[in-house]
Design an enzyme around this catalytic site. Sequence first.
Site, PDB file in Angstrom:
ATOM      1  N   ASP A  11       0.884  -1.169   0.000  1.00  0.00           N
ATOM      2  CA  ASP A  11       0.000   0.000   0.000  1.00  0.00           C
ATOM      3  C   ASP A  11       0.916   1.212   0.000  1.00  0.00           C
ATOM      4  OD1 ASP A  11      -1.590   2.149   0.594  1.00  0.00           O
ATOM      5  OD2 ASP A  11      -2.662   1.183   2.251  1.00  0.00           O
ATOM      6  N   TYR A 228       0.574  -0.398  15.007  1.00  0.00           N
ATOM      7  CA  TYR A 228      -0.327  -0.544  13.879  1.00  0.00           C
ATOM      8  C   TYR A 228       0.045   0.410  12.749  1.00  0.00           C
ATOM      9  CZ  TYR A 228      -4.404  -0.977  10.982  1.00  0.00           C
ATOM     10  OH  TYR A 228      -5.227  -1.208   9.914  1.00  0.00           O
ATOM     11  N   LYS A 231      -3.083  -2.855   7.585  1.00  0.00           N
ATOM     12  CA  LYS A 231      -3.294  -4.299   7.533  1.00  0.00           C
ATOM     13  C   LYS A 231      -2.354  -4.930   6.525  1.00  0.00           C
ATOM     14  CE  LYS A 231      -5.364  -5.977  10.557  1.00  0.00           C
ATOM     15  NZ  LYS A 231      -4.594  -7.002  11.276  1.00  0.00           N
TER      16      LYS A 231
END
Length: 366
Positions: A11, A228, A231
């Site tokens: 990403d 985090y 994903k």
Amino acid sequence: MKVTLSVIKADIGGYVGHSESHPECIAMGHKLLSEAKKIGKIIDYHVTKCGDDLELIMTHKKGTHSQEIHGLSWDVFVAATEVAKKLKLYGAGQDLLSDAFSGNIKGMGPGVAEMEIEERASEPVIIFMADKTSSGAWNLPLYKMFADPFNTAGLVIGESMHNGFVFEVLDVKENKRVLFNTPEEIYDLLLFIGSPARYMVRNIWHKDTKEISAVSSTQKLSYIAGKYVGKDDPVCIVRCQGNFPAVGEVLEPFAEPTIVEGWMRGSHYGPLMPVSMEDGVPTRFDGPPRVMAYGFQLADGMLVGPRDMFKDISFEPARQKANEMAYMLRKHGPFEPHRLPLEELEYTTLPQVMARLNNRWETNKD
Ligand code: F6R
Ligand code: MG
Ligand code: MG
């Protein structure tokens, strides 16, 4: 002929928010990979997207873990990040966790699935690409494809698969691996892969011929970055026909949507919806999680395809069902089982909230 199939994804910026990749980023991928093809660095390539992930599908002669191929992918992601920055796309460069390429793209953010194979007389492969979920999402479908006779008729009636497959399971917390023989050890196997946040099926081999049958990306961004950062949005390559499950047996697990982690903020469970490329654009509550399946025939390393396998109207009921499951889960709002349990939120934004409230918890004296 020996050929390596590498699927490397990242990403590098979302359009709009985290919902899709921008055509100009994909065009940059095309440009750089077509140049690499011209000079013979790679045999062939296909660039696509799944949600906000840029997907590089490449064939070459350099084997797995090739510094040259990983470096090429890194360069594509860096150049596409520049495009993303110019367009002020969301989270530009979010999966590139390092400033400079250090020889192996694994551990640097992007997801990697690669296999070196002896190309058969006919070599059908399916490449699965998912968004808004993590690598453990492949556990259940891979189990069904390679170990469940109710899914794969060939395990029972196909002579070439009757002895079963070997599953390699990775413990991503301890960074350890174990091999299980199926069908003999399916109960042991299921004990672990039933916890897909920690145990992930990485490789599957044909038990008799030792041929590589399936490989998945198991990079867990949260463990790499320690916090985090998005994903994993994994990919998976599966060989089909002959000694392997038929194309239809490989796709069949997705006819029944399962619940996976990774929806909204990586902190919610949601149904994994099988979609065509056009529908690989998760928007509702940043989801629900999507999976695309591209089929190719390899021809001396050339990628003949893709065929967009989930375009088939017979996956319509699965999409419908996934939407119903999405409504059911969404009703729970911030409650489990929609929201992940606390232990699983360790690497999301939750630790900051916990730290802030730490002093307000008093010992219960009642
Ligand atoms: C991204 C994802 C999204 C984001 C959410 C918040 O893969 O799952 O649900 O987590 O849109 O994004 P940030 O924190 O970047 O504003
Ligand atoms: Mg994103
Ligand atoms: Mg993504």
